[in-house]
Enzyme design. Structure first.
Site, short mmCIF file in Angstrom:
data_model
loop_
_atom_site.label_atom_id
_atom_site.label_comp_id
_atom_site.label_asym_id
_atom_site.label_seq_id
_atom_site.Cartn_x
_atom_site.Cartn_y
_atom_site.Cartn_z
CB CYS A 17 -44.30 63.81 -26.16
SG CYS A 17 -43.64 64.37 -27.74
CB THR B 130 -50.47 62.79 -23.73
OG1 THR B 130 -49.69 63.42 -24.73
CG2 THR B 130 -51.54 63.70 -23.20
CB THR B 131 -51.53 57.85 -22.69
OG1 THR B 131 -51.87 58.32 -23.99
CG2 THR B 131 -52.57 56.87 -22.19
CD1 TRP B 132 -46.95 56.25 -17.54
CD2 TRP B 132 -45.07 56.67 -18.66
NE1 TRP B 132 -45.93 55.64 -16.87
CE2 TRP B 132 -44.76 55.89 -17.55
CE3 TRP B 132 -44.04 57.06 -19.52
CZ2 TRP B 132 -43.46 55.48 -17.26
CZ3 TRP B 132 -42.75 56.65 -19.25
CH2 TRP B 132 -42.46 55.88 -18.13
CG HIS C 294 -51.94 67.59 -27.48
ND1 HIS C 294 -51.03 66.99 -26.64
CD2 HIS C 294 -52.74 66.59 -27.93
CE1 HIS C 294 -51.28 65.68 -26.59
NE2 HIS C 294 -52.31 65.42 -27.35
NE ARG D 190 -41.37 58.81 -26.96
CZ ARG D 190 -42.16 57.83 -27.38
NH1 ARG D 190 -43.35 58.12 -27.88
NH2 ARG D 190 -41.79 56.57 -27.32
CB SER E 289 -44.92 57.75 -31.14
OG SER E 289 -46.04 57.42 -30.38
P1 A3P Z 1 -44.85 54.59 -28.79
O1 A3P Z 1 -45.73 54.80 -29.98
O2 A3P Z 1 -43.42 54.98 -29.07
O3 A3P Z 1 -44.96 53.24 -28.21
P2 A3P Z 1 -49.28 60.00 -26.17
O4 A3P Z 1 -49.87 59.42 -24.95
O5 A3P Z 1 -48.75 61.39 -25.98
O6 A3P Z 1 -50.20 59.86 -27.33
O7 A3P Z 1 -47.97 59.16 -26.49
C1 A3P Z 1 -48.08 57.82 -26.88
C2 A3P Z 1 -46.75 57.14 -26.63
O8 A3P Z 1 -46.60 56.89 -25.22
C3 A3P Z 1 -46.71 55.81 -27.31
O9 A3P Z 1 -45.34 55.62 -27.65
C4 A3P Z 1 -47.18 54.88 -26.22
O10 A3P Z 1 -46.84 53.53 -26.43
C5 A3P Z 1 -46.48 55.49 -25.03
N1 A3P Z 1 -47.13 55.12 -23.76
C6 A3P Z 1 -48.45 55.05 -23.48
N2 A3P Z 1 -48.65 54.64 -22.22
C7 A3P Z 1 -47.43 54.44 -21.68
C8 A3P Z 1 -46.99 53.99 -20.40
N3 A3P Z 1 -47.85 53.66 -19.44
N4 A3P Z 1 -45.66 53.89 -20.20
C9 A3P Z 1 -44.78 54.21 -21.17
N5 A3P Z 1 -45.14 54.64 -22.40
C10 A3P Z 1 -46.45 54.76 -22.65
#
Ligand code: A3P
Length: 309
Positions: free
Chosen positions: A53, A55-57, A116, A139, A147
Protein backbone atom coordinates in the site's frame (compact mmCIF):
# COMPACT_ATOMS: atom_id res chain seq x y z
CA UNK A 1 1.64 -20.89 21.16
CA UNK A 2 2.05 -20.99 17.39
CA UNK A 3 1.12 -24.66 17.19
CA UNK A 4 -2.17 -23.97 19.01
CA UNK A 5 -3.35 -21.28 16.58
CA UNK A 6 -5.58 -21.86 13.54
CA UNK A 7 -3.48 -22.28 10.43
CA UNK A 8 -3.93 -21.66 6.73
CA UNK A 9 -1.67 -21.91 3.70
CA UNK A 10 -1.80 -18.82 1.51
CA UNK A 11 0.09 -18.89 -1.78
CA UNK A 12 3.68 -18.52 -0.59
CA UNK A 13 3.24 -18.22 3.19
CA UNK A 14 1.91 -20.25 6.09
CA UNK A 15 -0.51 -18.04 8.02
CA UNK A 16 -1.72 -18.21 11.61
CA UNK A 17 -4.77 -16.46 13.00
CA UNK A 18 -3.47 -14.38 15.89
CA UNK A 19 -5.75 -11.98 17.79
CA UNK A 20 -8.08 -11.61 14.80
CA UNK A 21 -5.43 -11.25 12.07
CA UNK A 22 -3.76 -13.74 9.71
CA UNK A 23 -0.05 -13.30 10.31
CA UNK A 24 2.81 -15.05 8.55
CA UNK A 25 3.52 -17.96 10.86
CA UNK A 26 7.10 -16.92 11.47
CA UNK A 27 5.95 -13.50 12.78
CA UNK A 28 3.80 -14.79 15.62
CA UNK A 29 6.44 -15.58 18.27
CA UNK A 30 8.27 -12.33 17.40
CA UNK A 31 5.04 -10.37 17.68
CA UNK A 32 4.56 -11.70 21.20
CA UNK A 33 8.11 -10.63 22.10
CA UNK A 34 7.57 -7.22 20.44
CA UNK A 35 4.37 -6.72 22.46
CA UNK A 36 6.07 -7.66 25.72
CA UNK A 37 9.51 -6.17 25.39
CA UNK A 38 9.53 -3.21 23.01
CA UNK A 39 10.21 0.07 24.72
CA UNK A 40 9.43 3.04 22.50
CA UNK A 41 11.36 6.28 22.84
CA UNK A 42 9.23 9.45 22.90
CA UNK A 43 10.65 10.63 19.56
CA UNK A 44 10.26 7.29 17.76
CA UNK A 45 8.06 7.21 14.66
CA UNK A 46 6.51 3.90 13.59
CA UNK A 47 5.53 3.74 9.90
CA UNK A 48 2.65 1.31 9.51
CA UNK A 49 0.91 -0.09 6.46
CA UNK A 50 -0.88 -3.01 4.97
CA UNK A 51 1.56 -4.75 2.56
CA UNK A 52 1.65 -3.28 -0.99
CA UNK A 53 0.00 0.00 0.00
CA UNK A 54 2.98 2.36 -0.27
CA UNK A 55 5.33 1.21 2.50
CA UNK A 56 8.47 1.71 0.42
CA UNK A 57 7.44 5.22 -0.62
CA UNK A 58 6.44 6.20 2.93
CA UNK A 59 9.76 4.92 4.24
CA UNK A 60 11.64 7.01 1.69
CA UNK A 61 9.59 10.17 2.30
CA UNK A 62 9.76 9.90 6.08
CA UNK A 63 13.48 9.12 6.05
CA UNK A 64 14.25 11.97 3.65
CA UNK A 65 12.17 14.43 5.71
CA UNK A 66 13.41 13.28 9.13
CA UNK A 67 17.09 13.06 8.21
CA UNK A 68 17.26 16.24 6.12
CA UNK A 69 19.53 17.98 8.66
CA UNK A 70 22.23 15.35 8.24
CA UNK A 71 21.43 14.58 4.59
CA UNK A 72 20.14 17.48 2.46
CA UNK A 73 17.62 15.93 0.04
CA UNK A 74 19.27 17.41 -3.04
CA UNK A 75 22.74 16.13 -2.13
CA UNK A 76 24.15 13.66 -4.71
CA UNK A 77 25.45 11.45 -1.87
CA UNK A 78 22.08 11.09 -0.14
CA UNK A 79 21.67 7.60 1.41
CA UNK A 80 18.46 7.07 -0.59
CA UNK A 81 20.51 7.31 -3.81
CA UNK A 82 22.67 4.34 -2.79
CA UNK A 83 20.41 2.35 -0.45
CA UNK A 84 16.98 0.80 -0.87
CA UNK A 85 14.43 2.53 1.44
CA UNK A 86 13.99 -0.79 3.27
CA UNK A 87 17.67 -0.61 4.21
CA UNK A 88 17.18 2.89 5.66
CA UNK A 89 14.16 2.08 7.84
CA UNK A 90 14.17 -1.28 9.69
CA UNK A 91 11.21 -3.66 9.48
CA UNK A 92 10.10 -4.38 13.05
CA UNK A 93 8.16 -7.56 12.28
CA UNK A 94 11.07 -9.32 10.58
CA UNK A 95 13.56 -8.00 13.15
CA UNK A 96 11.57 -9.53 15.99
CA UNK A 97 10.88 -12.68 13.96
CA UNK A 98 14.64 -13.12 13.67
CA UNK A 99 15.34 -12.32 17.34
CA UNK A 100 17.38 -9.30 16.26
CA UNK A 101 15.80 -6.62 18.43
CA UNK A 102 19.25 -5.47 19.60
CA UNK A 103 19.47 -3.83 16.15
CA UNK A 104 16.61 -1.52 17.09
CA UNK A 105 18.18 -0.75 20.47
CA UNK A 106 21.36 0.28 18.68
CA UNK A 107 19.65 2.83 16.42
CA UNK A 108 20.28 6.46 17.29
CA UNK A 109 17.28 8.68 18.08
CA UNK A 110 15.04 9.74 16.54
CA UNK A 111 14.28 6.23 15.28
CA UNK A 112 12.16 5.42 12.25
CA UNK A 113 10.85 1.84 11.96
CA UNK A 114 8.06 0.12 10.07
CA UNK A 115 5.49 -2.56 10.70
CA UNK A 116 2.72 -4.39 8.87
CA UNK A 117 1.00 -5.31 12.15
CA UNK A 118 -2.44 -3.83 12.84
CA UNK A 119 -2.70 -1.11 15.47
CA UNK A 120 -4.37 -3.52 17.90
CA UNK A 121 -1.29 -5.75 17.89
CA UNK A 122 1.18 -2.94 18.60
CA UNK A 123 2.60 -2.99 22.13
CA UNK A 124 0.56 -1.08 24.73
CA UNK A 125 3.69 0.94 25.37
CA UNK A 126 3.41 2.27 21.81
CA UNK A 127 -0.33 2.98 21.83
CA UNK A 128 -0.66 4.21 25.45
CA UNK A 129 -0.55 7.90 26.35
CA UNK A 130 3.22 7.86 26.86
CA UNK A 131 3.93 6.01 23.59
CA UNK A 132 5.22 7.27 20.27
CA UNK A 133 3.88 8.59 16.99
CA UNK A 134 2.55 6.34 14.26
CA UNK A 135 2.06 7.10 10.55
CA UNK A 136 -0.23 4.83 8.53
CA UNK A 137 -0.58 4.64 4.77
CA UNK A 138 -3.52 2.88 3.12
CA UNK A 139 -4.52 2.33 -0.49
CA UNK A 140 -7.55 1.38 -2.55
CA UNK A 141 -7.73 -2.38 -1.80
CA UNK A 142 -8.32 -3.11 -5.51
CA UNK A 143 -4.91 -1.68 -6.37
CA UNK A 144 -3.42 -3.42 -3.34
CA UNK A 145 -4.62 -6.80 -4.69
CA UNK A 146 -3.02 -6.12 -8.06
CA UNK A 147 0.24 -5.01 -6.47
CA UNK A 148 0.21 -8.02 -4.13
CA UNK A 149 -0.32 -10.45 -6.97
CA UNK A 150 2.57 -9.05 -9.00
CA UNK A 151 4.75 -9.16 -5.88
CA UNK A 152 3.86 -12.72 -4.86
CA UNK A 153 4.29 -13.89 -8.44
CA UNK A 154 7.97 -13.04 -8.18
CA UNK A 155 8.22 -15.90 -5.67
CA UNK A 156 5.50 -18.13 -7.20
CA UNK A 157 5.20 -17.53 -10.95
CA UNK A 158 2.15 -19.79 -11.41
CA UNK A 159 0.05 -17.93 -8.81
CA UNK A 160 -3.24 -16.89 -10.38
CA UNK A 161 -4.71 -13.43 -9.96
CA UNK A 162 -8.06 -14.96 -9.02
CA UNK A 163 -6.48 -16.92 -6.15
CA UNK A 164 -4.91 -13.74 -4.75
CA UNK A 165 -8.17 -11.83 -5.20
CA UNK A 166 -10.18 -14.53 -3.41
CA UNK A 167 -7.81 -14.68 -0.45
CA UNK A 168 -8.04 -10.89 -0.03
CA UNK A 169 -11.86 -11.08 -0.21
CA UNK A 170 -12.04 -13.72 2.50
CA UNK A 171 -9.39 -12.01 4.63
CA UNK A 172 -6.89 -14.87 4.64
CA UNK A 173 -3.90 -12.94 3.43
CA UNK A 174 -0.84 -11.79 5.38
CA UNK A 175 -1.89 -9.14 7.95
CA UNK A 176 -5.51 -9.52 6.78
CA UNK A 177 -8.35 -8.94 6.77
CA UNK A 178 -7.36 -5.69 5.10
CA UNK A 179 -10.53 -3.84 6.22
CA UNK A 180 -9.87 -4.63 9.89
CA UNK A 181 -6.24 -3.57 9.43
CA UNK A 182 -7.21 -0.21 7.95
CA UNK A 183 -9.89 0.42 10.57
CA UNK A 184 -7.49 -0.48 13.38
CA UNK A 185 -5.49 2.65 12.42
CA UNK A 186 -8.36 4.81 11.19
CA UNK A 187 -10.13 4.88 14.57
CA UNK A 188 -7.14 6.07 16.65
CA UNK A 189 -6.20 8.55 13.91
CA UNK A 190 -9.61 10.20 14.35
CA UNK A 191 -9.50 10.06 18.16
CA UNK A 192 -5.86 11.14 18.52
CA UNK A 193 -4.64 12.83 15.35
CA UNK A 194 -1.56 14.11 17.15
CA UNK A 195 -0.49 10.47 17.68
CA UNK A 196 -1.64 8.66 14.55
CA UNK A 197 -1.34 10.24 11.10
CA UNK A 198 -3.50 8.52 8.50
CA UNK A 199 -2.41 8.90 4.87
CA UNK A 200 -3.75 7.55 1.58
CA UNK A 201 -1.51 6.44 -1.29
CA UNK A 202 -3.85 8.16 -3.75
CA UNK A 203 -3.53 11.47 -1.83
CA UNK A 204 0.24 11.09 -1.86
CA UNK A 205 0.12 10.71 -5.64
CA UNK A 206 -2.22 13.70 -6.04
CA UNK A 207 -0.23 16.14 -3.91
CA UNK A 208 3.02 14.67 -2.65
CA UNK A 209 4.43 18.01 -1.44
CA UNK A 210 1.43 18.77 0.81
CA UNK A 211 1.74 15.33 2.37
CA UNK A 212 5.49 15.68 2.88
CA UNK A 213 4.78 18.89 4.81
CA UNK A 214 2.12 17.08 6.91
CA UNK A 215 4.50 14.22 7.56
CA UNK A 216 7.37 16.49 8.62
CA UNK A 217 5.12 18.53 10.89
CA UNK A 218 3.64 15.39 12.44
CA UNK A 219 7.14 14.04 13.12
CA UNK A 220 7.93 17.28 14.93
CA UNK A 221 10.21 18.63 12.17
CA UNK A 222 8.12 21.14 10.16
CA UNK A 223 9.84 22.71 7.17
CA UNK A 224 11.08 26.20 8.06
CA UNK A 225 10.47 29.23 5.86
CA UNK A 226 14.15 29.08 4.86
CA UNK A 227 13.84 25.42 3.86
CA UNK A 228 10.69 26.15 1.91
CA UNK A 229 12.45 29.00 0.12
CA UNK A 230 15.41 26.72 -0.65
CA UNK A 231 13.06 24.21 -2.31
CA UNK A 232 13.67 21.42 0.21
CA UNK A 233 10.12 20.06 0.05
CA UNK A 234 10.35 19.73 -3.73
CA UNK A 235 13.76 18.10 -3.32
CA UNK A 236 12.30 15.44 -0.99
CA UNK A 237 9.44 14.82 -3.44
CA UNK A 238 11.88 14.44 -6.34
CA UNK A 239 14.33 12.25 -4.43
CA UNK A 240 11.51 9.85 -3.47
CA UNK A 241 9.57 9.93 -6.72
CA UNK A 242 8.75 6.63 -8.35
CA UNK A 243 10.78 7.30 -11.52
CA UNK A 244 13.79 8.48 -9.56
CA UNK A 245 13.78 5.52 -7.17
CA UNK A 246 12.98 2.89 -9.79
CA UNK A 247 15.85 4.17 -11.93
CA UNK A 248 18.53 3.90 -9.25
CA UNK A 249 21.07 1.12 -9.70
CA UNK A 250 20.52 -0.02 -6.10
CA UNK A 251 16.82 -0.60 -6.76
CA UNK A 252 17.23 -2.16 -10.21
CA UNK A 253 19.26 -5.19 -9.23
CA UNK A 254 19.95 -7.49 -6.33
CA UNK A 255 17.78 -8.53 -3.48
CA UNK A 256 17.41 -7.87 0.17
CA UNK A 257 15.20 -6.24 2.68
CA UNK A 258 14.73 -8.00 6.02
CA UNK A 259 14.31 -11.55 7.23
CA UNK A 260 12.41 -13.82 4.83
CA UNK A 261 12.09 -10.93 2.38
CA UNK A 262 15.86 -10.87 1.95
CA UNK A 263 15.38 -13.13 -1.04
CA UNK A 264 12.93 -10.72 -2.72
CA UNK A 265 14.42 -8.81 -5.67
CA UNK A 266 14.66 -5.09 -4.89
CA UNK A 267 12.94 -4.14 -8.12
CA UNK A 268 9.81 -6.01 -6.93
CA UNK A 269 9.07 -2.99 -4.74
CA UNK A 270 8.94 -0.61 -7.73
CA UNK A 271 6.46 -1.85 -10.31
CA UNK A 272 4.12 0.80 -11.74
CA UNK A 273 3.39 3.29 -8.97
CA UNK A 274 -0.03 4.49 -10.13
CA UNK A 275 -3.64 4.48 -8.97
CA UNK A 276 -6.29 2.56 -10.88
CA UNK A 277 -4.25 -0.30 -12.35
CA UNK A 278 -6.97 -2.62 -11.00
CA UNK A 279 -8.99 -1.84 -14.13
CA UNK A 280 -6.35 -3.72 -16.17
CA UNK A 281 -6.66 -6.87 -14.04
CA UNK A 282 -10.20 -7.24 -12.69
CA UNK A 283 -13.53 -7.77 -14.33
CA UNK A 284 -16.14 -5.13 -13.42
CA UNK A 285 -17.87 -7.85 -11.37
CA UNK A 286 -14.74 -8.53 -9.31
CA UNK A 287 -14.22 -4.81 -8.71
CA UNK A 288 -17.85 -4.37 -7.64
CA UNK A 289 -17.59 -7.36 -5.32
CA UNK A 290 -14.47 -6.12 -3.51
CA UNK A 291 -15.81 -2.55 -3.40
CA UNK A 292 -19.02 -3.94 -1.88
CA UNK A 293 -17.15 -5.85 0.84
CA UNK A 294 -15.07 -2.81 1.72
CA UNK A 295 -18.07 -0.45 1.67
CA UNK A 296 -19.97 -2.73 4.03
CA UNK A 297 -17.04 -3.11 6.43
CA UNK A 298 -16.29 0.63 6.49
CA UNK A 299 -19.90 1.73 6.72
CA UNK A 300 -20.46 4.42 9.35
CA UNK A 301 -16.74 4.82 10.11
CA UNK A 302 -16.21 7.99 8.06
CA UNK A 303 -13.52 6.26 6.00
CA UNK A 304 -14.02 5.86 2.28
CA UNK A 305 -11.82 4.65 -0.55
CA UNK A 306 -14.06 6.10 -3.23
CA UNK A 307 -12.72 9.63 -2.77
CA UNK A 308 -9.61 11.37 -1.48
CA UNK A 309 -9.50 12.89 1.99
P1 A3P B 1 2.36 -1.16 -7.74
O1 A3P B 1 2.63 -2.62 -7.64
O2 A3P B 1 0.89 -0.87 -7.91
O3 A3P B 1 3.18 -0.47 -8.76
P2 A3P B 1 4.85 -1.52 -0.71
O4 A3P B 1 5.98 -0.58 -0.68
O5 A3P B 1 3.89 -1.34 0.44
O6 A3P B 1 5.30 -2.92 -0.91
O7 A3P B 1 3.96 -1.12 -1.97
C1 A3P B 1 4.45 -1.30 -3.26
C2 A3P B 1 3.68 -0.42 -4.20
O8 A3P B 1 4.11 0.94 -4.06
C3 A3P B 1 3.95 -0.81 -5.63
O9 A3P B 1 2.74 -0.51 -6.32
C4 A3P B 1 5.08 0.12 -5.99
O10 A3P B 1 5.27 0.29 -7.37
C5 A3P B 1 4.64 1.38 -5.30
N1 A3P B 1 5.76 2.31 -5.05
C6 A3P B 1 7.01 2.01 -4.62
N2 A3P B 1 7.75 3.11 -4.55
C7 A3P B 1 6.97 4.14 -4.94
C8 A3P B 1 7.20 5.54 -5.10
N3 A3P B 1 8.39 6.09 -4.84
N4 A3P B 1 6.17 6.30 -5.54
C9 A3P B 1 4.98 5.75 -5.82
N5 A3P B 1 4.70 4.43 -5.69
C10 A3P B 1 5.69 3.64 -5.25
Amino acid sequence: LVAALPRRQQSILELRLYQGFWLPEHWVPGTVVFQRRFSPRPDDVVLASYPKCGTTWLKALAFAAAARGAYPPAAPGHPLRRLNPHDCVPFIDEIFAGGEEAKLDALPSPRLMNTHLPYTLLPDRVTNAGGCRVVYVCRDPKDMVVSLWHFLRRAKPDLSFVETFESVCDGTVAAGPVWDHVLSYWRPSVARPDRVLFLKYEDLLRDTAANVRRLAEFMGRPFTAAEEAAGDVAAVVELCSFDEMKGLDVNKAGSGTAGRYRAMPRDAFFRKGVAGDWANHMTPEMAARLDGIIREKLQGTGLDFAQGS
